[in-house]
Design an enzyme around this catalytic site. Structure first.
Site, PDB file in Angstrom:
ATOM      1  N   LYS A   1       0.860  -1.233  -0.090  1.00 40.91           N
ATOM      2  CA  LYS A   1       0.028   0.094  -0.058  1.00 40.91           C
ATOM      3  C   LYS A   1       0.867   1.210  -0.052  1.00 40.91           C
ATOM      4  CE  LYS A   1      -1.389   1.662   4.145  1.00 40.91           C
ATOM      5  NZ  LYS A   1      -1.117   2.850   4.667  1.00 40.91           N
ATOM      6  N   ASN A   2       1.972   1.320   0.889  1.00 39.07           N
ATOM      7  CA  ASN A   2       2.502   2.428   1.041  1.00 39.07           C
ATOM      8  C   ASN A   2       3.569   2.666  -0.189  1.00 39.07           C
ATOM      9  OD1 ASN A   2       1.086   3.057   3.333  1.00 39.07           O
ATOM     10  ND2 ASN A   2       3.039   2.343   4.634  1.00 39.07           N
TER      11      ASN A   2
ATOM     12  N   ARG B   1      -3.681   9.664   4.460  1.00 36.78           N
ATOM     13  CA  ARG B   1      -2.557  10.431   4.661  1.00 36.78           C
ATOM     14  C   ARG B   1      -1.916  10.889   3.171  1.00 36.78           C
ATOM     15  NH1 ARG B   1      -0.034  13.625   8.178  1.00 36.78           N
ATOM     16  NH2 ARG B   1       2.297  13.494   7.943  1.00 36.78           N
TER      17      ARG B   1
ATOM     18  N   CYS C   1      -4.138   7.686  10.166  1.00 40.51           N
ATOM     19  CA  CYS C   1      -4.287   6.901  11.446  1.00 40.51           C
ATOM     20  C   CYS C   1      -3.712   8.038  12.345  1.00 40.51           C
ATOM     21  CB  CYS C   1      -3.568   5.875  11.547  1.00 40.51           C
ATOM     22  SG  CYS C   1      -4.360   4.408  10.598  1.00 40.51           S
TER      23      CYS C   1
ATOM     24  N   ARG D   1       1.401  14.309  13.032  1.00 39.52           N
ATOM     25  CA  ARG D   1       1.913  14.074  11.775  1.00 39.52           C
ATOM     26  C   ARG D   1       2.394  15.119  11.032  1.00 39.52           C
ATOM     27  NH1 ARG D   1      -0.822   8.480   9.838  1.00 39.52           N
ATOM     28  NH2 ARG D   1       1.147   8.443   8.591  1.00 39.52           N
TER      29      ARG D   1
ATOM     30  N   ILE E   1       4.000  18.189   8.557  1.00 40.74           N
ATOM     31  CA  ILE E   1       4.300  18.147   7.162  1.00 40.74           C
ATOM     32  C   ILE E   1       5.453  19.304   6.848  1.00 40.74           C
ATOM     33  CG2 ILE E   1       2.385  17.132   6.272  1.00 40.74           C
ATOM     34  CD1 ILE E   1       1.481  19.972   5.312  1.00 40.74           C
ATOM     35  N   ASP E   2       5.914  19.579   8.021  1.00 43.23           N
ATOM     36  CA  ASP E   2       6.944  20.908   7.914  1.00 43.23           C
ATOM     37  C   ASP E   2       7.963  20.647   6.856  1.00 43.23           C
ATOM     38  OD1 ASP E   2       7.182  18.877  10.100  1.00 43.23           O
ATOM     39  OD2 ASP E   2       9.336  20.119  10.390  1.00 43.23           O
ATOM     40  N   GLN E   3       8.570  19.447   6.883  1.00 45.39           N
ATOM     41  CA  GLN E   3       9.627  18.958   5.830  1.00 45.39           C
ATOM     42  C   GLN E   3       9.230  19.019   4.371  1.00 45.39           C
ATOM     43  OE1 GLN E   3      12.644  18.803   7.356  1.00 45.39           O
ATOM     44  NE2 GLN E   3      11.453  19.278   8.919  1.00 45.39           N
TER      45      GLN E   3
ATOM     46  N   ASP F   1       5.493   0.434  11.667  1.00 45.63           N
ATOM     47  CA  ASP F   1       4.407  -0.460  11.184  1.00 45.63           C
ATOM     48  C   ASP F   1       4.121  -1.772  11.586  1.00 45.63           C
ATOM     49  OD1 ASP F   1       3.295   1.930  10.352  1.00 45.63           O
ATOM     50  OD2 ASP F   1       3.830   1.403   7.937  1.00 45.63           O
TER      51      ASP F   1
ATOM     52  N   ILE G   1       9.416   6.629  16.336  1.00 43.72           N
ATOM     53  CA  ILE G   1       8.759   7.193  14.907  1.00 43.72           C
ATOM     54  C   ILE G   1       7.728   8.134  15.377  1.00 43.72           C
ATOM     55  CG2 ILE G   1       8.195   7.132  12.628  1.00 43.72           C
ATOM     56  CD1 ILE G   1      11.144   5.962  12.996  1.00 43.72           C
TER      57      ILE G   1
ATOM     58  N   ARG H   1      -8.136  -0.257   5.407  1.00 49.28           N
ATOM     59  CA  ARG H   1      -7.419   0.533   4.725  1.00 49.28           C
ATOM     60  C   ARG H   1      -6.103   0.053   4.208  1.00 49.28           C
ATOM     61  NH1 ARG H   1      -7.164   6.052   8.022  1.00 49.28           N
ATOM     62  NH2 ARG H   1      -5.765   6.357   6.258  1.00 49.28           N
TER      63      ARG H   1
HETATM   64  N1  EPU Z   1       7.890  14.274  10.574  1.00 49.67           N
HETATM   65  C1  EPU Z   1       8.071  15.667  10.673  1.00 49.67           C
HETATM   66  N2  EPU Z   1       7.789  16.450   9.688  1.00 49.67           N
HETATM   67  C2  EPU Z   1       7.613  16.006   8.325  1.00 49.67           C
HETATM   68  C3  EPU Z   1       7.273  14.637   7.970  1.00 49.67           C
HETATM   69  C4  EPU Z   1       7.274  13.715   8.970  1.00 49.67           C
HETATM   70  O1  EPU Z   1       8.377  15.841  11.718  1.00 49.67           O
HETATM   71  O2  EPU Z   1       7.146  16.984   7.507  1.00 49.67           O
HETATM   72  C5  EPU Z   1       7.942  13.074  11.390  1.00 49.67           C
HETATM   73  C6  EPU Z   1       6.624  12.481  11.659  1.00 49.67           C
HETATM   74  O3  EPU Z   1       6.097  13.116  12.783  1.00 49.67           O
HETATM   75  C7  EPU Z   1       7.246  10.883  11.940  1.00 49.67           C
HETATM   76  C8  EPU Z   1       8.570  10.882  11.446  1.00 49.67           C
HETATM   77  O4  EPU Z   1       8.798  12.245  10.831  1.00 49.67           O
HETATM   78  O5  EPU Z   1       7.628  11.166  13.563  1.00 49.67           O
HETATM   79  C9  EPU Z   1       8.471  10.088  10.050  1.00 49.67           C
HETATM   80  O6  EPU Z   1       7.359  10.249   9.323  1.00 49.67           O
HETATM   81  P1  EPU Z   1       7.076   9.757   7.861  1.00 49.67           P
HETATM   82  O7  EPU Z   1       7.132  11.223   7.212  1.00 49.67           O
HETATM   83  O8  EPU Z   1       8.241   8.814   7.415  1.00 49.67           O
HETATM   84  O9  EPU Z   1       5.814   8.993   7.763  1.00 49.67           O
HETATM   85  P2  EPU Z   1       4.632   9.096   6.502  1.00 49.67           P
HETATM   86  O10 EPU Z   1       5.325   9.192   5.427  1.00 49.67           O
HETATM   87  O11 EPU Z   1       3.506  10.010   7.282  1.00 49.67           O
HETATM   88  C10 EPU Z   1       4.693   6.642   6.082  1.00 49.67           C
HETATM   89  C11 EPU Z   1       3.584   5.526   5.840  1.00 49.67           C
HETATM   90  C12 EPU Z   1       3.467   5.183   7.518  1.00 49.67           C
HETATM   91  C13 EPU Z   1       4.594   4.607   8.131  1.00 49.67           C
HETATM   92  C14 EPU Z   1       5.633   5.798   8.209  1.00 49.67           C
HETATM   93  C15 EPU Z   1       7.188   5.130   8.578  1.00 49.67           C
HETATM   94  C16 EPU Z   1       2.412   5.977   4.019  1.00 49.67           C
HETATM   95  C17 EPU Z   1       1.203   6.663   3.446  1.00 49.67           C
HETATM   96  N3  EPU Z   1       2.439   5.970   5.353  1.00 49.67           N
HETATM   97  O12 EPU Z   1       4.170   7.833   6.790  1.00 49.67           O
HETATM   98  O13 EPU Z   1       2.363   4.103   7.250  1.00 49.67           O
HETATM   99  O14 EPU Z   1       4.335   4.311   9.393  1.00 49.67           O
HETATM  100  O15 EPU Z   1       5.893   6.305   6.913  1.00 49.67           O
HETATM  101  O16 EPU Z   1       8.009   6.280   8.574  1.00 49.67           O
HETATM  102  O17 EPU Z   1       3.290   5.843   3.294  1.00 49.67           O
HETATM  103  C18 EPU Z   1       0.750   2.411   8.198  1.00 49.67           C
HETATM  104  O18 EPU Z   1       0.886   2.033   6.734  1.00 49.67           O
HETATM  105  O19 EPU Z   1       0.085   2.128   8.904  1.00 49.67           O
HETATM  106  C19 EPU Z   1       1.227   3.732   8.179  1.00 49.67           C
HETATM  107  C20 EPU Z   1       1.057   4.751   9.126  1.00 49.67           C
END
Ligand code: EPU
Length: 411
Positions: free
Chosen positions: A22-23, A93, A117, A122, A124-126, A286, A308, A378
């Site tokens: 999925k991801n 997301r 979830c 979560r 999105i600043d980056q 995960d 994480i 999901r």
């Molecule tokens: N973070 C920031 N700023 C940002 C982006 C992320 O501080 O702009 C922090 C997050 O708060 C978190 C860490 O960085 O503490 C890692 O977040 P990441 O961006 O890697 O997560 P994501 O892209 O939102 C994806 C998967 C998640 C999985 C994480 C593992 C998708 C749609 N989601 O989330 O999957 O846990 O990577 O890093 O690809 C799931 O499938 O159940 C799921 C939650």
């Protein structure tokens, strides 16, 4: 309301076919809007998150054809709308991947802020930092992220946290920026944390097969561990599962690897261990609830540290109601193994924790029901059917009558 009814106690035995990830599928779908040519995608999982993204893409003018359950063709030559405000898109997301994709191609995108979830803040600043570095204006207004650029220009971006989503999103915008972009401290999917991208003016169509879902595979591997079973996951890439395999070996399972399948046999009592979630190739966040469920049944005291997401232990209350002995302190769970769980009526708090609680119910003595299974849907295709195929006594039910029927049937 749909629920799973489960009678625990059966070891799971047999083979299970793992679907596409999925991801990985979500950003690939979004990226396909970046070309006017047709994109053919195989091994597409038929799960709620990918379907929501596909319908949002259709709503902005992408022609989507599902040629069979796991194949989709996409053509984005006639995008009519750069504002993505679909009611459902807010719930996933991955909606944010359309920002990078549309910004890259059209230099403009407005997308509803992401949901997903509830496992922690979560940010999105980056993502925003990356788009700005490429020369885009970004603002958040009326629940939308609005971004626009005259030109996108390659840049040197250092990520403050390792983020899967931000890495992919910035890559999508950067491939259509002028010049070279360097992303440092990126997520390591390609085996390195420095990614260099030379921008191009247009992209062409392609055929692509989505990689197997390592989290679905890992969930079934841990299902073998918690039910003292013997499960072979098929259509996997063993290399992607190394951190999961290593932990299964540590807790006393036998693991046999072949080219594209892995067999997990749990014939001995499980042993305690310590685990900390980390970005890939570390142990995945995960899989944290699934390993915690297994350690809850392991001899001795185990420690699980979640590094994480700060709010990913919400399921522990439900597991405690099934007899687990777990204390959560901040981002650490201290687990005193018990000899068995007992069935209970429980709720899935999120996708992975929901799946982990189903594993707990399958190992438990007696009946359980699991509600809020929309979270599980999901990300897991045919979850209960695949479990039935391994001998689990699990059924999708809607009413109290269905539950009584299930209990009568199972005895
Ligand atoms: N973070 C920031 N700023 C940002 C982006 C992320 O501080 O702009 C922090 C997050 O708060 C978190 C860490 O960085 O503490 C890692 O977040 P990441 O961006 O890697 O997560 P994501 O892209 O939102 C994806 C998967 C998640 C999985 C994480 C593992 C998708 C749609 N989601 O989330 O999957 O846990 O990577 O890093 O690809 C799931 O499938 O159940 C799921 C939650």
């Amino acid at each position: 309301m749909e629920q799973y009814a489960i009678k625990g106690g059966n070891p799971l035995v047999g083979e299970v076919e793992i679907g596409g990830a999925k991801n990985a599928a979500l950003p690939i779908l979004a990226a396909s809007v970046m070309t006017d040519e047709t994109v053919y995608i195989e091994n597409m999982p038929d799960v709620r998150d990918t379907n929501v993204l596909l319908s949002a893409m259709e709503n902005i003018g992408v022609i989507v054809k599902r040629t069979d359950r796991h194949k989709v063709t996409l053509n984005a030559s006639n995008i009519s709308e750069l504002v993505v405000e679909d009611e459902n898109i807010k719930k996933i997301r991955a909606s944010y991947y359309l920002i990078g994709a549309l910004l890259g191609k059209y230099k403009h995108a407005e997308v509803a802020l992401p949901g997903g979830c509830d496992i922690g803040c979560r940010a999105i600043d980056q993502h925003i930092k990356g788009f700005r570095a490429l020369g885009a204006d970004v603002k958040i207004e009326h629940g939308l992220i609005k971004t626009q650029a005259e030109h996108l220009r390659g840049s040197h971006i250092y990520m403050d946290v390792v983020s899967v989503g931000a890495t992919i999103n910035i890559m999508m915008a950067a491939v259509m920026a002028e010049g070279t972009t360097i992303i440092e401290n990126s997520a390591k999917g390609a085996g390195t944390d420095v990614i260099r991208i030379k921008g191009v003016s247009h992209l062409h169509g392609t055929e692509y097969a989505v990689i197997p879902d390592q989290i679905e595979a890992g969930t079934f591997m841990f299902a073998a561990a918690v039910t003292k079973g013997d499960v072979t996951v098929k259509n996997v890439i063993p290399k992607h599962l190394e951190s999961i395999t290593a932990k299964l070996l540590e807790i006393g399972c036998e693991v046999e690897e072949a080219d594209d399948c892995i067999r997990v046999v749990a014939s001995k009592p499980l042993k305690h261990t310590q685990v900390k979630t980390l970005p890939y190739p570390g142990f995945p966040t995960d899989m944290q609830p699934q390993i915690t469920v297994a350690l809850g049944l392991s001899k001795g005291t185990s420690i699980v540290t979640e590094s994480i997401f700060e709010n990913r232990f919400k399921y522990v209350d439900e597991l405690t109601r099934m007899g687990a002995s777990i204390k959560v302190e901040g981002n650490t769970a201290i687990i005193d193994g018990v000899s068995r769980y007992t069935g209970a009526n429980i709720s899935a708090p999120d996708l992975r924790a929901g799946a982990a609680l189903v594993l707990a119910a399958m190992s438990a003595e007696g009946f359980s029901t699991v509600d809020d299974i929309r979270y599980i849907e999901r990300g897991y295709e045919d979850f209960h059917l695949k479990l039935q195929g391994l001998g689990a006594q699990i059924e999708l039910i809607e009413t109290e009558r269905d539950l009584q029927k299930f209990k009568l049937k199972i005895g």
